[in-house]
Motif scaffolding. Structure first.
Motif, PDB file in Angstrom:
ATOM      1  N   MET A  26      -3.885   1.279  -5.417  1.00 56.14           N
ATOM      2  CA  MET A  26      -3.034   1.312  -4.219  1.00 56.14           C
ATOM      3  C   MET A  26      -2.887   2.754  -3.721  1.00 56.14           C
ATOM      4  SD  MET A  26      -2.202  -1.826  -3.642  1.00 56.14           S
ATOM      5  CE  MET A  26      -0.666  -2.235  -2.872  1.00 56.14           C
ATOM      6  N   VAL A  29      -6.383   4.009  -2.181  1.00 53.60           N
ATOM      7  CA  VAL A  29      -6.739   3.464  -0.858  1.00 53.60           C
ATOM      8  C   VAL A  29      -5.766   3.957   0.224  1.00 53.60           C
ATOM      9  CG1 VAL A  29      -7.968   1.429  -1.723  1.00 53.60           C
ATOM     10  CG2 VAL A  29      -5.541   1.238  -1.185  1.00 53.60           C
ATOM     11  N   ALA A  34      -7.862   4.204   3.788  1.00 58.92           N
ATOM     12  CA  ALA A  34      -8.645   2.973   3.896  1.00 58.92           C
ATOM     13  C   ALA A  34      -7.742   1.857   4.421  1.00 58.92           C
ATOM     14  CB  ALA A  34      -9.223   2.587   2.547  1.00 58.92           C
ATOM     15  N   VAL A  35      -6.425   2.052   4.289  1.00 62.70           N
ATOM     16  CA  VAL A  35      -5.458   1.126   4.880  1.00 62.70           C
ATOM     17  C   VAL A  35      -4.836   1.840   6.075  1.00 62.70           C
ATOM     18  CG1 VAL A  35      -3.460  -0.336   4.426  1.00 62.70           C
ATOM     19  CG2 VAL A  35      -4.873   0.437   2.539  1.00 62.70           C
ATOM     20  N   ARG A  39      -2.173  -0.951  11.884  1.00 60.07           N
ATOM     21  CA  ARG A  39      -2.786  -2.249  12.202  1.00 60.07           C
ATOM     22  C   ARG A  39      -2.078  -3.377  11.455  1.00 60.07           C
ATOM     23  NH1 ARG A  39      -8.906  -2.957  12.425  1.00 60.07           N
ATOM     24  NH2 ARG A  39      -8.137  -4.664  13.712  1.00 60.07           N
ATOM     25  N   ARG A  41      -3.035  -6.416  10.622  1.00 58.44           N
ATOM     26  CA  ARG A  41      -3.816  -7.077   9.565  1.00 58.44           C
ATOM     27  C   ARG A  41      -3.824  -6.251   8.287  1.00 58.44           C
ATOM     28  NH1 ARG A  41      -4.022 -12.031   9.381  1.00 58.44           N
ATOM     29  NH2 ARG A  41      -5.891 -12.114   8.094  1.00 58.44           N
ATOM     30  N   HIS A  42      -3.897  -4.930   8.434  1.00 54.59           N
ATOM     31  CA  HIS A  42      -3.910  -4.064   7.247  1.00 54.59           C
ATOM     32  C   HIS A  42      -2.566  -4.120   6.526  1.00 54.59           C
ATOM     33  CE1 HIS A  42      -7.661  -1.379   7.845  1.00 54.59           C
ATOM     34  NE2 HIS A  42      -7.859  -2.585   8.318  1.00 54.59           N
ATOM     35  N   TRP A  45      -2.529  -7.337   4.568  1.00 56.04           N
ATOM     36  CA  TRP A  45      -3.319  -7.303   3.325  1.00 56.04           C
ATOM     37  C   TRP A  45      -2.675  -6.422   2.264  1.00 56.04           C
ATOM     38  CZ3 TRP A  45      -5.878 -11.259   2.518  1.00 56.04           C
ATOM     39  CH2 TRP A  45      -6.602 -11.893   3.525  1.00 56.04           C
ATOM     40  N   TRP A  46      -2.015  -5.360   2.692  1.00 58.20           N
ATOM     41  CA  TRP A  46      -1.287  -4.483   1.762  1.00 58.20           C
ATOM     42  C   TRP A  46      -0.188  -5.295   1.066  1.00 58.20           C
ATOM     43  CZ3 TRP A  46      -1.818   0.303  -0.191  1.00 58.20           C
ATOM     44  CH2 TRP A  46      -0.711   0.919  -0.763  1.00 58.20           C
ATOM     45  N   VAL A  48      -0.079  -8.547   0.748  1.00 60.42           N
ATOM     46  CA  VAL A  48      -0.703  -9.586  -0.088  1.00 60.42           C
ATOM     47  C   VAL A  48      -1.074  -9.008  -1.459  1.00 60.42           C
ATOM     48  CG1 VAL A  48      -2.784 -11.013  -0.364  1.00 60.42           C
ATOM     49  CG2 VAL A  48      -1.555 -11.018   1.801  1.00 60.42           C
ATOM     50  N   THR A  49      -1.585  -7.792  -1.496  1.00 60.97           N
ATOM     51  CA  THR A  49      -1.986  -7.206  -2.796  1.00 60.97           C
ATOM     52  C   THR A  49      -0.766  -7.006  -3.697  1.00 60.97           C
ATOM     53  OG1 THR A  49      -1.993  -5.058  -1.745  1.00 60.97           O
ATOM     54  CG2 THR A  49      -4.126  -6.038  -2.092  1.00 60.97           C
ATOM     55  N   PHE A  51       2.086  -8.694  -3.475  1.00 60.45           N
ATOM     56  CA  PHE A  51       2.536 -10.045  -3.835  1.00 60.45           C
ATOM     57  C   PHE A  51       1.710 -10.598  -5.003  1.00 60.45           C
ATOM     58  CE2 PHE A  51       1.381 -14.544  -3.383  1.00 60.45           C
ATOM     59  CZ  PHE A  51       2.610 -15.140  -3.641  1.00 60.45           C
ATOM     60  N   GLY A  52       0.401 -10.412  -4.932  1.00 56.51           N
ATOM     61  CA  GLY A  52      -0.499 -10.950  -5.957  1.00 56.51           C
ATOM     62  C   GLY A  52      -0.171 -10.439  -7.348  1.00 56.51           C
TER      63      GLY A  52
END
Lengths: 70, 698
Positions: A26, A29, A34-35, A39, A41-42, A45-46, A48-49, A51-52
């Protein structure tokens, strides 16, 4: 009753050592840009990572507790 | 250990044969979408995330999982699932780093990345290591297929009056012929669609086994109460027994395996290259890891858990000494009726075939990109046109597939010496992945990682790993964290930590000392005999490598020689290669993704969010790869002339099968209409009067 090395030690090791790799990823990136947080969408996805990581941690806690007490 | 033979009935065999024919016909239908080698290998960068996600399930689940995880489920319980639930740690690296790089740099293989990022020498070394890795994987696949089929066959067969003893190797050779024939004529699009169908069938078959198994033992409550507490824990005991322990498997699978799977498994990477864009790739990856992997863990391991429960209630039905690698087949046979057992076995074997053919397809892709093309360029000056060259490469790909099928069968021999497929696969991961994993990882995320460092990682790292194999005590023992020593198969899993450590150590030392290395090389270059000196250094390092590989001296001497070799290798690499950090990292590391995107497009990127629109198409006779939309439609898509566009058949269930990428041309005034060329219609397999969707890519 199972011993500590059968129950919580593997869990602590998994999310401790694995967590170091995850956190390093994390940080790298983010620093590498890279993030792009401007944006949508970025940002999605940040989140989501993150959360995962906690999703899997919670799943393992649930399974260990279920095995020990149910 | 108890062996099983002749399980199943003639009904089961009929169901299996019908299933196989159906799945091959299904795959063959989609092989018509392979128009070029790009389609044959990569599926043409056009598919939706859900199609790729399901297709990945069949590859991940099918390869060896039902057999190996059921075996461990029978021996150790729910902890057989742990390797399915330890992949998330590398997701940030993958979705924000490696995935955009592989898409935007348009690399066709991992070795090609090594050439762009480092040098042709590095590409050569990476190709050797990658092909070894992939052939090993094919070997594991064949071994598993053999072990899955063995219990179904009688110990002996009589065909036309000839008696044959059914042996594992004999069976594997027959399976290899069938797999080789299928993949040679299918290609990646066929594989993706066959895997899509099999992804669903596999999940269904695995759940069916669980439901039938629970019913057999008397319901979930009875099943849960039958299992001892230690069998219900999701993670294995920390460091014992040597054949299955948490810490070893964490490093072997959670670290080396996860990075290996996400970063260098060409089968998987080719799937992501087949997604229509990076965002769809991210969706496919996260959906797969978050939802499909935990589900897959249950699907592939439950037969072992059910077997354990049955063996407690009724040891005469499943004796505790049953061969673990046969447990899936044994359980499926006990709990299901004739026909259902045939369906389950057909799903399993067809999925195993899917995994092996994906790998063979990927291996052939590496061969074409990294051996065939460079060798042809070097050997011949004759230039062929695109169609001739493509035809020749397709033929070469088919021959290569056949060759790698044979090598895969040979790779089965060392793996069959392990007690179970699980251990064989663990050892394979521990020993073959670390050098490539470390090289890719440091290459992508560390800009300062140099060409000399990656060559040293490959050469000296491998030499130190060989030393670890010869001297597991004390070399690997230092890292074992209490894992007991097993003389027959020493440190099968935790060996990965030692191997990763030595490769990282070599990579880091050689990177931080790069300025000193350059000074030494500069002073050598000033010597009038510099060419002789450089040749001598290279030959000496090769000689030391051979001394280590053949273990010609004692451990302390070999370790000193390794240090000397490290010095010689970096000097030699720096002398011969022309490496520049600036040119060799541009758009090729996580630090330059924006640049990679710009290079992909060929001009400034347009990141403004736009709509996806529905349109009709009309033919335009134009030589360029341009599509012409109306001004208003381009405003809706936030697109400008020169931006990239993705056009697809509007029927969502096709998942992008009928689609094409192009560039926005000069706008016109007819809203809802796009003018396309005949080449676009052919490539996208567009059907007249069917609505299309269009969206701006960047």
């Amino acid at each position: 009753m199972p011993t500590f090395s059968q129950t919580w030690l593997p869990f602590i090791y998994l999310y401790g050592v694995g967590g170091i790799f995850f956190l390093s990823g994390m940080i790298i990136v983010k620093r590498a840009k890279a993030v792009n947080f401007e944006r949508k969408r970025h940002r999605f996805w940040w989140n989501v990572t993150i959360f995962g990581f906690f999703y899997y941690m919670a799943l393992h806690v649930f399974l260990i507790v279920a095995a020990l007490y149910f | 250990m108890q062996a099983h033979h002749s399980l199943g009935t003639s009904t089961d065999w009929i169901v299996m044969v019908v299933y196989f024919i159906a799945i091959m016909v299904f795959g063959s239908y989609f092989s018509k979408y392979n128009r070029t080698t790009t389609d044959f290998f990569f599926g043409g960068r056009r598919f939706s995330w859900w199609l790729i996600a399901m297709s990945i399930v069949a590859t991940g689940v099918g390869s060896h999982s039902f057999i190996k995880y059921s075996a461990k489920g029978f021996e150790a319980g729910f902890s057989s699932s742990m390797t399915y639930m330890n992949d998330w740690f590398f997701v940030p690296f993958f979705i924000f780093g490696w995935l955009p790089i592989i898409v935007y740099t348009r690399i066709r293989s991992i070795p090609e990345y090594f050439e762009k990022r480092f040098s042709p020498t590095t590409r050569f070394l990476a190709t050797i290591l990658l092909l070894l890795y992939m052939i090993g994987y094919v070997g594991i696949g064949f071994l598993t297929m053999g072990k899955a089929m063995m219990p179904l066959l009688p110990p002996e067969l009589t065909i036309l009056g000839f008696h044959f003893e059914v042996t594992l190797m004999g069976l594997i050779i027959v399976i290899a012929v069938i797999v080789g024939v299928y993949i040679t004529y299918g290609g990646q699009t066929a594989v993706i669609f066959t895997d899509l169908a099999q992804g669903f069938v596999l999940i269904f078959a695995g759940i069916l086994v669980f439901v039938l198994g629970l019913d057999y033992v008397g319901g979930f409550g009875v099943f849960w109460d039958l299992l001892p507490t230690t069998w219900k824990l999701p993670l294995a005991n920390f460091n014992t027994p040597p054949g299955f322990n948490f810490v070893g498997i964490f490093w072997e699978d959670g670290i080396a395996g996860s990075v290996g799977f996400l970063f260098m498994n060409m089968g998987l990477i080719m799937r992501f290259m087949a997604t229509k864009n990076v965002d769809e790739g991210r969706k496919a990856a996260t959906f797969n890891i978050l939802f499909m992997l935990p589900l897959s863990a249950i699907v592939v391991g439950n037969a072992g858990w059910i077997a354990k429960a049955i063996s407690i209630v009724n040891p005469s039905v499943i004796p505790p000494d049953t061969n673990p690698d046969a447990i899936f087949v044994v359980v499926a046979n006990i709990i299901s009726h004739p026909g259902v057992f045939g369906f389950i076995m057909a799903a399993l074997t067809a999925a195993l075939m899917s995994s092996v053919d994906t790998l063979l397809n990927a291996t052939a892709a590496v061969y074409i990109n990294d051996v065939h093309r460079p060798a042809k360029k070097w050997l011949t000056k004759k230039t062929l046109n695109f169609k001739e060259e493509d035809k020749q490469e397709l033929s070469a790909a088919r021959v290569a597939t056949a060759l790698f099928t044979v090598l895969g069968v040979l790779a089965v021999i060392p793996f069959s010496a392990f007690p179970t497929v699980y251990e064989a696969h663990g050892y394979f991961h521990s020993t073959l992945t670390p050098p490539l994993v470390v090289a890719i990882f440091l290459g992508v995320f560390w800009k300062k990682f140099t060409n000399a460092s990656v060559i040293a990682t490959f050469v000296v790292g491998v030499a130190l790993m060989v030393l670890g194999m010869y001297y597991p005590r004390p070399l690997i023992q230092i890292f074992a964290q209490g894992t007991p020593y097993d003389a027959a198969h020493p440190y099968v899993y935790i060996g990965a930590l030692y191997n990763l450590f030595v490769c990282v150590l070599v990579g880091v030392i050689t990177t931080v000392t790069r300025d000193q290395q350059r000074k030494i090389v500069d002073s050598i270059k000033q010597n009038p005999n510099h060419k002789t000196i450089a040749s001598g250094i290279t030959l000496l390092s090769a000689a030391i490598f051979m001394v280590i590989v053949f273990n010609l001296f004692s451990l302390p001497v070999l370790l000193i020689l390794s240090v000397i070799m490290l010095f010689l290798v970096v000097i030699s690499s720096n002398y011969y290669s022309k490496y520049s950090e600036e040119t060799h990292t541009e758009g090729l590391t996580v630090w330059g993704i924006a640049k990679a995107k710009e290079m992909f497009k060929g001009s400034k990127v347009n990141d403004r969010d736009g709509e996806t629109i529905k349109i009709n198409f009309r033919l335009k006779d134009a030589p360029e790869d341009l599509m012409y939309f109306s001004k208003n439609d381009m405003i809706k898509m936030s697109a400008e002339q020169g931006d990239l566009v993705y056009v697809s058949d509007a029927r969502k269930y096709l998942g992008g099968l009928k689609s094409v990428h192009s560039i926005f041309g000069q706008p016109h005034n007819e809203d809802g209409i796009v003018y396309v060329t005949q080449e676009h219609i052919d490539q996208g397999q567009f059907v007249m009067d069917k609505i299309l969707t269009a969206e701006k890519e960047m």
